[in-house]
Design a protein around this motif. Structure first.
Motif, short mmCIF file in Angstrom:
data_model
loop_
_atom_site.label_atom_id
_atom_site.label_comp_id
_atom_site.label_asym_id
_atom_site.label_seq_id
_atom_site.Cartn_x
_atom_site.Cartn_y
_atom_site.Cartn_z
N SER A 96 0.83 -1.21 0.00
CA SER A 96 0.00 0.00 0.00
C SER A 96 0.86 1.26 0.00
CB SER A 96 -0.93 0.00 1.21
OG SER A 96 -0.17 0.03 2.41
N LEU A 142 2.45 1.76 -3.44
CA LEU A 142 1.47 2.37 -4.34
C LEU A 142 1.34 3.86 -4.06
CD1 LEU A 142 -1.39 -0.29 -4.41
CD2 LEU A 142 -0.14 0.60 -6.40
N GLN A 143 1.41 4.22 -2.77
CA GLN A 143 1.30 5.63 -2.42
C GLN A 143 2.50 6.40 -2.96
OE1 GLN A 143 0.77 6.21 1.78
NE2 GLN A 143 0.33 8.41 1.58
N LEU A 202 4.25 5.60 -5.57
CA LEU A 202 4.06 5.65 -7.03
C LEU A 202 3.12 6.79 -7.41
CD1 LEU A 202 4.47 4.28 -9.86
CD2 LEU A 202 2.54 2.79 -9.28
N GLN A 203 2.03 6.89 -6.67
CA GLN A 203 1.04 7.95 -6.93
C GLN A 203 1.66 9.34 -6.74
OE1 GLN A 203 -2.58 7.60 -4.60
NE2 GLN A 203 -2.52 9.77 -4.10
N MET A 255 4.03 10.09 -9.59
CA MET A 255 3.30 10.41 -10.82
C MET A 255 2.75 11.84 -10.76
SD MET A 255 1.12 6.98 -11.53
CE MET A 255 1.86 5.51 -12.22
N THR A 256 2.42 12.29 -9.58
CA THR A 256 1.93 13.67 -9.44
C THR A 256 3.09 14.64 -9.63
OG1 THR A 256 0.19 12.84 -8.00
CG2 THR A 256 0.57 15.22 -7.97
N TYR A 282 -0.31 20.99 -2.04
CA TYR A 282 -0.65 19.57 -1.90
C TYR A 282 0.51 18.79 -1.27
CZ TYR A 282 -1.25 14.67 -3.38
OH TYR A 282 -1.34 13.29 -3.41
N VAL A 312 0.87 16.72 2.20
CA VAL A 312 1.32 15.33 2.25
C VAL A 312 2.41 15.17 3.30
CG1 VAL A 312 2.61 13.57 0.94
CG2 VAL A 312 0.64 14.71 -0.10
N GLN A 360 0.84 15.25 6.72
CA GLN A 360 0.18 13.98 7.04
C GLN A 360 1.19 12.88 7.31
OE1 GLN A 360 -2.71 13.68 3.68
NE2 GLN A 360 -4.24 13.52 5.29
N GLY A 393 -8.35 15.53 2.17
CA GLY A 393 -7.53 14.77 3.10
C GLY A 393 -8.26 14.34 4.37
N ALA A 414 -4.08 7.20 1.15
CA ALA A 414 -3.33 8.21 0.40
C ALA A 414 -4.26 9.30 -0.11
CB ALA A 414 -2.61 7.55 -0.77
N ARG A 415 -3.81 10.54 -0.02
CA ARG A 415 -4.63 11.66 -0.46
C ARG A 415 -4.43 11.90 -1.95
NH1 ARG A 415 -4.51 17.34 2.71
NH2 ARG A 415 -5.82 18.59 1.32
N PRO A 416 -5.51 11.90 -2.72
CA PRO A 416 -5.35 12.13 -4.16
C PRO A 416 -5.13 13.62 -4.44
CG PRO A 416 -7.52 11.17 -3.61
CD PRO A 416 -6.91 11.66 -2.35
N PHE A 417 -4.36 13.91 -5.48
CA PHE A 417 -4.22 15.29 -5.94
C PHE A 417 -5.45 15.67 -6.77
CE2 PHE A 417 -2.72 18.36 -9.18
CZ PHE A 417 -2.32 19.39 -8.33
N LEU A 477 -7.71 0.90 0.91
CA LEU A 477 -6.78 1.57 0.00
C LEU A 477 -7.48 2.68 -0.79
CD1 LEU A 477 -4.65 -1.03 -2.03
CD2 LEU A 477 -3.81 0.73 -0.47
N ILE A 516 -6.34 4.88 -4.14
CA ILE A 516 -5.27 4.95 -5.14
C ILE A 516 -5.67 5.98 -6.18
CG2 ILE A 516 -3.83 3.61 -6.74
CD1 ILE A 516 -5.21 1.10 -5.42
N ALA A 517 -4.76 6.91 -6.46
CA ALA A 517 -5.01 7.92 -7.49
C ALA A 517 -4.02 7.74 -8.63
CB ALA A 517 -4.89 9.32 -6.91
N GLN A 518 -4.25 8.47 -9.70
CA GLN A 518 -3.46 8.44 -10.93
C GLN A 518 -3.84 7.19 -11.75
OE1 GLN A 518 -1.34 10.53 -12.36
NE2 GLN A 518 -0.72 11.94 -10.75
N ALA A 559 -2.52 5.48 -14.17
CA ALA A 559 -1.55 4.39 -14.35
C ALA A 559 -1.32 3.64 -13.04
CB ALA A 559 -0.24 4.93 -14.90
N GLY A 560 -1.44 4.33 -11.92
CA GLY A 560 -1.31 3.68 -10.61
C GLY A 560 -2.51 2.79 -10.32
N HIS A 586 -2.24 -0.23 -12.51
CA HIS A 586 -1.16 -1.11 -12.01
C HIS A 586 -1.66 -1.95 -10.83
CE1 HIS A 586 2.92 -2.40 -11.12
NE2 HIS A 586 2.81 -1.95 -9.89
N TYR A 587 -2.47 -1.34 -9.99
CA TYR A 587 -3.05 -2.08 -8.86
C TYR A 587 -4.11 -3.07 -9.34
CZ TYR A 587 -6.25 -3.10 -5.06
OH TYR A 587 -7.07 -3.75 -4.18
#
Lengths: 235, 235
Positions: free
Chosen positions: A89, A92-93, A95-96, A99-100, A146, A150, A153, B47, B52-55, B65, B67-69, B71-72, B75-76
């Motif tokens: 997990s 994956l975080q 990776l996210q 990517m941002t 952002y 992060v 947090q 948040g 995980a906090r998405p952008f 879980l 998951i943002a993005q 491609a992420g 991938h999951y």
């Protein structure tokens, strides 16, 4: 494991995010194009090597694996270099978040090249001025705000609660933006205390400090990703 | 496993790449904003949820879980939905290809918004015309030529030698570009036989055909990612 990194010579660019991870971990790697020249990348880009075909540099050769895209390379390297938490997990975080950072980097690039990568900056200066105003006013506060959240947090010191490649990349983002937009970053600074402290801490990590002082660290310049054009900056 | 997908209502956008994977695999999922409205995403973006906090959307909730993005998320989801080869090297290759699709998608978006996402298209039409010319002449042949080569290396029918989420995303790219640039895509068609055949085959997969015929598939429109503005197209 020996790693071969492939990226353009003469600039930090996207390759620098990978280089910082390899340097921080004191990995055994060759910066191939710097030894053999940019043409060393052609066979891969033309699909003449086994393994996945990259669309563009940077790419990494690790044994028979060829991996392209910064966030993909770091996702692969993270566990091998001890630069990401072990839980799936958290990987994956990471990776996210990376990517941002990729998204932000693309917007930074398009600020000096809003019309076409293939054209000179001078041929798109008018449009660049307009786009830079939006980046400075809207996008930088949004992205950096952002990442500041992060960090908060994550406990204040790390994006993922422990040192990772994401922290190294945030160091690079802050360094690049401060070179590119010194006036704007000065006015944003009071709102980004955790990112600023992170940047200072990363610069003092022994392997990173040694790297930054070495000739392997190319200086920021106007061929790279983060470019300082004074007319694009403002408080 | 039940999945909650969060994405803007009223457009396909980046969420569609995830939707196609969920639909193709007949996964159990809720398209949350379409049920509860766009405001359902706010708590995550601010948040206030664990994980995980998405952008930005899209993001997926899978148990605890988040998951943002795109491609992420893919991938999951890939291994859970049987939409990626099992070998780690092939999962990395899929990730790299999907990230390259992300890059293309960002360039497509910036073609109608070359100055600022926050401005209307009408306020950046002049710049959009210039950028569209570069996309049509240089970037589309380069990106699509690359994916055509990837299909060829994968045996002709699949990006990864077997059906995967990358094939589904390439279907979406081809569909979107043919809506956005009918003239340009008609002149490129003879150079992209494998991508065109892939697009046709994917459209006939039973779950995809049912999805495309359903009201869940929002039509392409000028609020989405792929936008048809006739003045931006040319052969």
């Amino acid at each position: 494991m020996h790693y071969d990194l492939y990226y353009w010579t003469g600039l930090q660019g996207r390759g620098e995010f990978v280089r910082l991870a390899l340097e921080d971990a004191a990995a055994d790697y060759t910066d191939v194009a710097r030894v053999e020249g940019d043409a060393a990348m052609n066979a891969f880009l033309e699909g003449q090597h086994e393994g996945a075909r990259p669309f563009a540099p940077p790419f990494l050769k690790a044994g028979r694996l060829v991996i392209a895209q910064v966030a993909g390379i770091l996702h692969y390297l993270g566990p091998h270099l001890g630069l990401v938490p072990q839980a799936e997990s958290r990987r994956l975080q990471a990776l996210q978040l990376q990517m941002t950072i990729t998204d932000l980097v693309a917007e930074v690039h398009d600020t000096h090249h809003p019309i076409a990568s293939a054209l000179y900056y001078e041929d798109q200066k008018t449009e660049a001025r307009r786009r830079a105003e939006d980046l400075r006013s809207n996008r930088l506060p949004k992205f950096l705000g952002y990442f500041e959240d992060v960090l908060e947090q994550g406990g204040g010191r790390h994006a993922l609660g422990q040192h990772s490649y994401v922290d190294l990349s945030l160091f690079q983002v802050m360094s690049g933006l401060e070179y590119m937009f010194p006036k704007r970053m000065a006015t944003l600074a009071p709102t980004l205390p955790l990112l600023q402290a992170l940047r200072a801490r990363i610069a003092q990590r022994p392997n990173i400090a040694a790297y930054l002082a070495s000739e392997r660290r190319v200086a920021f310049n106007t061929r790279g990703l983060f470019r300082h054009y004074p007319e694009l900056d403002a408080a």
